[in-house]
Design a protein around this motif. Sequence first.
Motif, PDB file in Angstrom:
ATOM      1  N   ALA A  39       9.424 -25.132  21.238  1.00 26.90           N
ATOM      2  CA  ALA A  39       8.550 -24.950  22.644  1.00 26.90           C
ATOM      3  C   ALA A  39       8.676 -23.459  23.147  1.00 26.90           C
ATOM      4  CB  ALA A  39       9.224 -26.102  23.426  1.00 26.90           C
TER       5      ALA A  39
ATOM      6  N   VAL B 157       0.051 -19.620  28.049  1.00 29.85           N
ATOM      7  CA  VAL B 157      -1.215 -19.506  28.488  1.00 29.85           C
ATOM      8  C   VAL B 157      -1.875 -20.400  27.490  1.00 29.85           C
ATOM      9  CG1 VAL B 157      -3.227 -17.817  28.374  1.00 29.85           C
ATOM     10  CG2 VAL B 157      -0.788 -17.288  29.483  1.00 29.85           C
ATOM     11  N   ALA B 158      -1.653 -20.422  26.161  1.00 28.21           N
ATOM     12  CA  ALA B 158      -2.377 -21.318  25.283  1.00 28.21           C
ATOM     13  C   ALA B 158      -2.422 -22.471  25.477  1.00 28.21           C
ATOM     14  CB  ALA B 158      -1.616 -21.044  23.954  1.00 28.21           C
ATOM     15  N   THR B 159      -1.282 -23.173  25.787  1.00 29.78           N
ATOM     16  CA  THR B 159      -1.375 -24.467  26.195  1.00 29.78           C
ATOM     17  C   THR B 159      -2.020 -25.079  27.540  1.00 29.78           C
ATOM     18  OG1 THR B 159       0.931 -24.564  27.076  1.00 29.78           O
ATOM     19  CG2 THR B 159       0.539 -25.236  24.882  1.00 29.78           C
ATOM     20  N   GLN B 160      -2.003 -23.936  28.244  1.00 30.97           N
ATOM     21  CA  GLN B 160      -2.833 -24.337  29.953  1.00 30.97           C
ATOM     22  C   GLN B 160      -4.307 -24.824  29.411  1.00 30.97           C
ATOM     23  OE1 GLN B 160      -1.209 -24.771  32.407  1.00 30.97           O
ATOM     24  NE2 GLN B 160       0.544 -23.913  31.253  1.00 30.97           N
ATOM     25  N   VAL B 161      -4.750 -24.489  28.412  1.00 33.66           N
ATOM     26  CA  VAL B 161      -5.996 -25.045  28.082  1.00 33.66           C
ATOM     27  C   VAL B 161      -6.036 -26.513  28.375  1.00 33.66           C
ATOM     28  CG1 VAL B 161      -8.077 -25.382  26.432  1.00 33.66           C
ATOM     29  CG2 VAL B 161      -6.838 -23.345  26.633  1.00 33.66           C
ATOM     30  N   THR B 162      -5.177 -27.444  27.528  1.00 33.25           N
ATOM     31  CA  THR B 162      -4.993 -28.803  27.794  1.00 33.25           C
ATOM     32  C   THR B 162      -4.048 -29.082  28.838  1.00 33.25           C
ATOM     33  OG1 THR B 162      -3.575 -28.624  25.809  1.00 33.25           O
ATOM     34  CG2 THR B 162      -5.954 -29.445  25.570  1.00 33.25           C
ATOM     35  N   VAL B 163      -3.161 -28.476  29.403  1.00 29.78           N
ATOM     36  CA  VAL B 163      -2.184 -28.679  30.203  1.00 29.78           C
ATOM     37  C   VAL B 163      -3.303 -29.152  31.585  1.00 29.78           C
ATOM     38  CG1 VAL B 163      -0.465 -28.171  31.856  1.00 29.78           C
ATOM     39  CG2 VAL B 163      -0.222 -27.873  29.322  1.00 29.78           C
ATOM     40  N   TYR B 164      -4.300 -28.326  31.700  1.00 32.38           N
ATOM     41  CA  TYR B 164      -5.228 -28.475  33.087  1.00 32.38           C
ATOM     42  C   TYR B 164      -5.811 -29.664  32.909  1.00 32.38           C
ATOM     43  CZ  TYR B 164      -8.552 -27.351  36.353  1.00 32.38           C
ATOM     44  OH  TYR B 164      -9.489 -27.338  37.359  1.00 32.38           O
ATOM     45  N   GLN B 165      -6.325 -30.335  31.554  1.00 35.35           N
ATOM     46  CA  GLN B 165      -6.634 -31.667  31.477  1.00 35.35           C
ATOM     47  C   GLN B 165      -5.674 -32.724  31.976  1.00 35.35           C
ATOM     48  OE1 GLN B 165      -7.195 -34.080  28.745  1.00 35.35           O
ATOM     49  NE2 GLN B 165      -9.248 -34.570  28.908  1.00 35.35           N
ATOM     50  N   ILE B 166      -4.505 -32.653  31.455  1.00 33.27           N
ATOM     51  CA  ILE B 166      -3.423 -33.461  31.523  1.00 33.27           C
ATOM     52  C   ILE B 166      -3.224 -33.590  33.155  1.00 33.27           C
ATOM     53  CG2 ILE B 166      -0.982 -34.059  31.262  1.00 33.27           C
ATOM     54  CD1 ILE B 166      -1.404 -32.740  28.549  1.00 33.27           C
TER      55      ILE B 166
ATOM     56  N   ILE C 211       5.777 -21.455  21.694  1.00 29.33           N
ATOM     57  CA  ILE C 211       4.377 -21.634  22.008  1.00 29.33           C
ATOM     58  C   ILE C 211       4.162 -20.908  23.395  1.00 29.33           C
ATOM     59  CG2 ILE C 211       2.635 -23.285  22.745  1.00 29.33           C
ATOM     60  CD1 ILE C 211       4.333 -25.099  21.232  1.00 29.33           C
ATOM     61  N   PRO C 212       3.198 -19.739  23.470  1.00 29.14           N
ATOM     62  CA  PRO C 212       3.038 -19.157  24.849  1.00 29.14           C
ATOM     63  C   PRO C 212       2.311 -20.114  25.909  1.00 29.14           C
ATOM     64  CG  PRO C 212       1.774 -18.331  22.830  1.00 29.14           C
ATOM     65  CD  PRO C 212       2.229 -19.362  22.444  1.00 29.14           C
TER      66      PRO C 212
END
Lengths: 335, 284
Positions: free
Chosen positions: B122, B128-137, B125-126
Amino acid sequence: MMEDSMGKASSLKKIFGMGKGQRILVIVTFMFLPLLLLFVFTYLPFLKMFQFSFYDMKYIGKREWVGLQNYIDVFTRDDCFKALKLCFYYMAGAIVQLVIALYFATVLSFKVKGGAFFKGAMFFPSLICGIAVGFIFKFFYTRGFVLDTVLSWLGFAKESLPYWLKDTSINNFSLAATSVWKYMGQNMVLFIGAIMSVDKELYEAAMIDGANAWNKFRYIILPSIKSIVVLNLILSITGSISAFEPPYVITNGTNGTGTYFVIMDRIAHQNQKVGLASAMAIVLLGILILCTIAQKVILNVMFNDKTESYSRKALKKMRKEERLKRKEAREAARA
Amino acid sequence: MTGMSMAEKIKRAVITVLKYFTLLLGAFIAVLPVAVCLFSAFKSKNEYETTNVMTLPQNWLYFDNFITAWKKADMLTAFKNTFIVMVLVLFGSVMIGSMLAYVLSRFAFKGNSLIRNLFLFATMIPGVATQVTVYQIMHALGLINKLGGYIILMMGTDVIAIYIFLQFFESLPVSLDESAIIDGCTYFGVFFKILFPLLKPAIITVMILKGVGVYNEYYMANLYLQSKNLVVVSTSLYIFTGPYGNQYNYICAGVIITLLPALIIFIACQKQIYSGLTMGAVKG
């Protein structure tokens, strides 16, 4: 107090049947929350990202399966994969940063007048919030402001100076420099820590042998902190590939300063092309994982895997101890 | 050192001069961008427009810009929110991190190394990259524009704390646990009564690293705390990007206000910050 806890313990033991049940209970209760958070905020997004990368979609509304089209776009659009070339500016910055940090760390590890002040002054920028850094450097680089004034003191004609943040031949250097400004001190402090942990007698012996400063650095300091320097050098590669903050807070990616992540952020949160942004993220993660594997290999070759096996060794030791304990307990029970 | 020749003496003097020259230059470059900001923060509008940015302000007691910046950026709300976030995130991170580290370091169960590796992976994984989908979650969980949502997110994305605790636990002898268990302690008792108080140095390290992180985090705060009354210190400065675009005397005052708490804490606990950083970095 003591009696109370003993009472609780014995009743607990009755409930959970001698340790074993309690062991499971403690493992489950203590790990539930961290694992849940790890799953929800790291691995679930990761899986979702993979799924989304095959769709044309926004955050809300219908989605449409497009297969590999997003990945094709990542590599063919002018603003996506090509943005990765900006990482070379940040890599160059990172190398400059390490060299400067190494120099100041070496100087400040020995007795220097005002050492604490110099160390603090150079370290403090790393504690400043990114947004504030953004404003500070917008101000710093504005035409006729701080940098231009300093350079005019040094005899440069103001008219001959470029627009530091607009001129595409220089603005990425300007941004990489702010990154050096912010994080150099952090590297320096790490290196000072490493140098301080070297056996002091070595320096004394070297002094007696009449070694000069350069020799002391070359033959004592550098070899003993080699691992941390190499580690930082390697980390700076992945750091440069995922460079984000300087362009995000200072230029917002305008005038050709949009690094890969800045572009990805814009595509995801402003243009709401979630599928394309997900594909971009997956591509970059792939690159980062490849880099990390390469790093591990290099480190293993260079340092015989001393850093990584630490936890594994501890685990092995623990298992052995537990086996022993259980055996003792069994024997005690038999007796 | 008595038998030094003249040439040797000159050489040493030159090296000393060079050494201090570079140190002064380094400190100057580090301080200059912030110092000029401080100058402008004390200049009135007229003074700011008519003098060079490098000239000192006429009146070091001119606080109007600070007052304006404080009000415009709603810093009172910002500091209040940051305080709440800070307290809860620090508490949560310390509890979660230390409990997980206790289990991972003291019990050899199936999946122990798998979980360690999951956390290690974990870190790669930067964010910023996961925020694309964390936002959706976050959206699906109804956690956007809620202080609580941001707090949970900040607690959940921290791995450094776990490593610091793990290292620390591995330096505490297991015989401590054993003697407590013989005395009738439960595993919970061992953790809360015996080991947790001993974790103090590690807790301080985690709180410093995490505290700096929380205070300066702006990306997720900007994404998930968009309503006005949820502004935190790091995002409060965003107000100056719009209509105040180039009124740098206000902006600089705002920057100085947000920077001040960091500076005070830094001066007060330099030693702990340096050692915390060094400890946090060798997570291997």
